[in-house]
Design a protein around this motif. Structure first.
Motif, PDB file in Angstrom:
ATOM      1  N   ALA A  87       0.699  -1.177   0.023  1.00 14.52           N
ATOM      2  CA  ALA A  87       0.177   0.210  -0.112  1.00 14.52           C
ATOM      3  C   ALA A  87       1.028   1.266   0.002  1.00 14.52           C
ATOM      4  CB  ALA A  87      -1.198  -0.038   1.060  1.00 14.52           C
ATOM      5  N   LEU A  88       0.413   2.313  -0.737  1.00 17.21           N
ATOM      6  CA  LEU A  88       1.266   3.486  -0.751  1.00 17.21           C
ATOM      7  C   LEU A  88       0.311   4.562  -0.579  1.00 17.21           C
ATOM      8  CD1 LEU A  88       3.428   5.689  -1.795  1.00 17.21           C
ATOM      9  CD2 LEU A  88       2.571   5.193  -4.085  1.00 17.21           C
ATOM     10  N   HIS A  89       0.536   5.595   0.412  1.00 19.86           N
ATOM     11  CA  HIS A  89      -0.411   6.709   0.630  1.00 19.86           C
ATOM     12  C   HIS A  89       0.508   7.957   0.331  1.00 19.86           C
ATOM     13  CE1 HIS A  89      -3.312   9.102   2.716  1.00 19.86           C
ATOM     14  NE2 HIS A  89      -2.202   9.915   3.431  1.00 19.86           N
ATOM     15  N   ILE A  90      -0.268   8.870  -0.267  1.00 17.18           N
ATOM     16  CA  ILE A  90       0.417  10.299  -1.105  1.00 17.18           C
ATOM     17  C   ILE A  90      -0.417  11.360  -0.065  1.00 17.18           C
ATOM     18  CG2 ILE A  90       0.589  11.605  -2.910  1.00 17.18           C
ATOM     19  CD1 ILE A  90       0.629   9.315  -4.431  1.00 17.18           C
ATOM     20  N   GLY A  91       0.380  12.273   0.429  1.00 23.32           N
ATOM     21  CA  GLY A  91      -0.484  13.326   1.042  1.00 23.32           C
ATOM     22  C   GLY A  91       0.606  14.552   1.440  1.00 23.32           C
ATOM     23  N   ASN A  92       0.015  15.497   2.096  1.00 24.26           N
ATOM     24  CA  ASN A  92       0.936  16.774   2.270  1.00 24.26           C
ATOM     25  C   ASN A  92       1.657  17.059   3.635  1.00 24.26           C
ATOM     26  OD1 ASN A  92      -1.628  17.750   3.184  1.00 24.26           O
ATOM     27  ND2 ASN A  92      -0.618  19.509   2.912  1.00 24.26           N
ATOM     28  N   LEU A  93       1.316  16.189   4.657  1.00 27.45           N
ATOM     29  CA  LEU A  93       1.629  16.525   6.023  1.00 27.45           C
ATOM     30  C   LEU A  93       2.766  15.453   6.560  1.00 27.45           C
ATOM     31  CD1 LEU A  93      -1.892  17.571   7.558  1.00 27.45           C
ATOM     32  CD2 LEU A  93       0.160  18.993   6.748  1.00 27.45           C
ATOM     33  N   CYS A  94       3.721  16.007   6.938  1.00 20.71           N
ATOM     34  CA  CYS A  94       4.835  15.004   7.207  1.00 20.71           C
ATOM     35  C   CYS A  94       4.519  13.772   8.409  1.00 20.71           C
ATOM     36  CB  CYS A  94       6.071  15.658   7.677  1.00 20.71           C
ATOM     37  SG  CYS A  94       6.843  16.622   6.525  1.00 20.71           S
ATOM     38  N   LYS A  95       3.875  14.421   9.415  1.00 21.39           N
ATOM     39  CA  LYS A  95       3.469  13.549  10.643  1.00 21.39           C
ATOM     40  C   LYS A  95       2.040  12.742  10.314  1.00 21.39           C
ATOM     41  CE  LYS A  95       2.005  13.661  15.408  1.00 21.39           C
ATOM     42  NZ  LYS A  95       1.884  14.322  16.776  1.00 21.39           N
TER      43      LYS A  95
END
Length: 299
Positions: free
Chosen positions: A236-244
């Motif tokens: 699984a791969l998650h793409i987002g904009n927040l480091c934590k």
């Protein structure tokens, strides 16, 4: 040669954050809030509240509401609201808007605002950010359609059912998210060719990112609808904009993760130095270009 399919071949599930990942604000929220607030208060009580005052009030009130009633109030309403049949999230946002107005108005020396006007403004803002028929509140981030279509094409071109890729959303959001994504063409109301296999909000899950549990719930959801073998965390791969919330949350759950459009917050900047630079991208166009041109992307 295009290496996108090869670089994504290890993944059965690719999930996305929403705010500042798939969507961003069309105008600064304080500007739209000011337009709606003053559009109601001006004609009725001759009050105009400065946009900066609304911005400062929103920050402080939002922080307080998150502390008092986490996750948009999914665990229950304020005791005074127990007999109210509206959804907890709607109560949460209405209460936030009313607090913002009262705090900002008090800074202008205006103590009393009629409750009926507070309710009118809150309901309008909730509807504006939900339905957004004129796209005044939200807009898609650059390259979102192209990237999602490219991922979908790699799945459709696969000759093996075991290589089918699911795409989904995992977002710290309330129950409006499905409507918002559908209205902006990111998800489809049709089951014939859905772009997203599922949408998981923190409100629905009962936990927020970076809690590992929300990523496990997403895996469980994927496995319920998968026609092939089960999806394991490393697939699984998650793409987002927040480091934590996005990167570390996913990685701690055993997933892979990438960042786009990293927010310039103090917390993000502190954590950014601990994340490999090749996992951080300005946006989807840069990410897609790297995956298409790099024959050995390092996960």
């Amino acid at each position: 040669m295009n290496y996108l399919r090869a670089n994504l071949s290890r993944f059965k599930l690719i999930t996305f954050d929403v705010t500042d990942t798939l969507l961003e604000y069309a105008v600064r929220p304080e500007r739209h809030y000011a337009q709606v607030i003053n559009g109601v208060l001006g004609p009725h009580i001759n009050l105009q509240i400065d946009e900066d005052a609304i911005s400062k009030s929103f920050v402080s009130c939002f922080r307080m509401m998150k502390s008092q009633y986490p996750n948009f109030g999914c665990k229950g309403k304020h005791p005074d609201e127990l007999n109210n049949r509206e959804e907890n999230w709607r109560w949460w946002w209405r209460t936030l808007v009313e607090r913002v107005i009262l705090e900002a108005a008090s800074q202008s020396g205006y103590i009393k605002v009629p409750p009926v006007l507070l309710t009118t403004i809150a309901n309008q803002l909730i509807d504006d950010y939900t339905y957004d028929t004129n796209h005044m509140c939200w807009k898609k981030r650059p390259g979102v359609d192209q990237f999602m279509s490219a991922v979908q094409e790699t799945a459709n071109s696969s000759t093996s059912q075991n290589q089918r890729k699911m795409m989904a959303v995992i977002s710290n959001f309330d129950s409006r998210l499905s409507t918002i994504l559908r209205n902006h063409g990111i998800s489809s109301a049709s089951n014939d060719n859905p772009r997203l296999d599922f949408i998981l909000t923190s409100y629905e899950a009962g936990v927020e990112k970076p809690d590992q549990q929300i990523f496990q719930i997403a895996l469980n959801r994927a496995n319920l609808i998968s026609h092939a073998s089960n999806v394991h965390p490393h697939e699984a791969l998650h793409i987002g904009n927040l480091c934590k919330e996005d990167y570390l949350g996913a990685r701690n759950a055993g997933w892979h993760a990438l960042l786009v459009n990293v927010s310039n917050t103090k917390k993000n900047e502190e954590l950014r130095t601990t994340i490999p630079k090749w996992h951080i991208f300005a946006g989807f166009p840069e990410l897609q270009n790297r995956l298409e041109t790099d024959p050995s992307f390092e996960w």
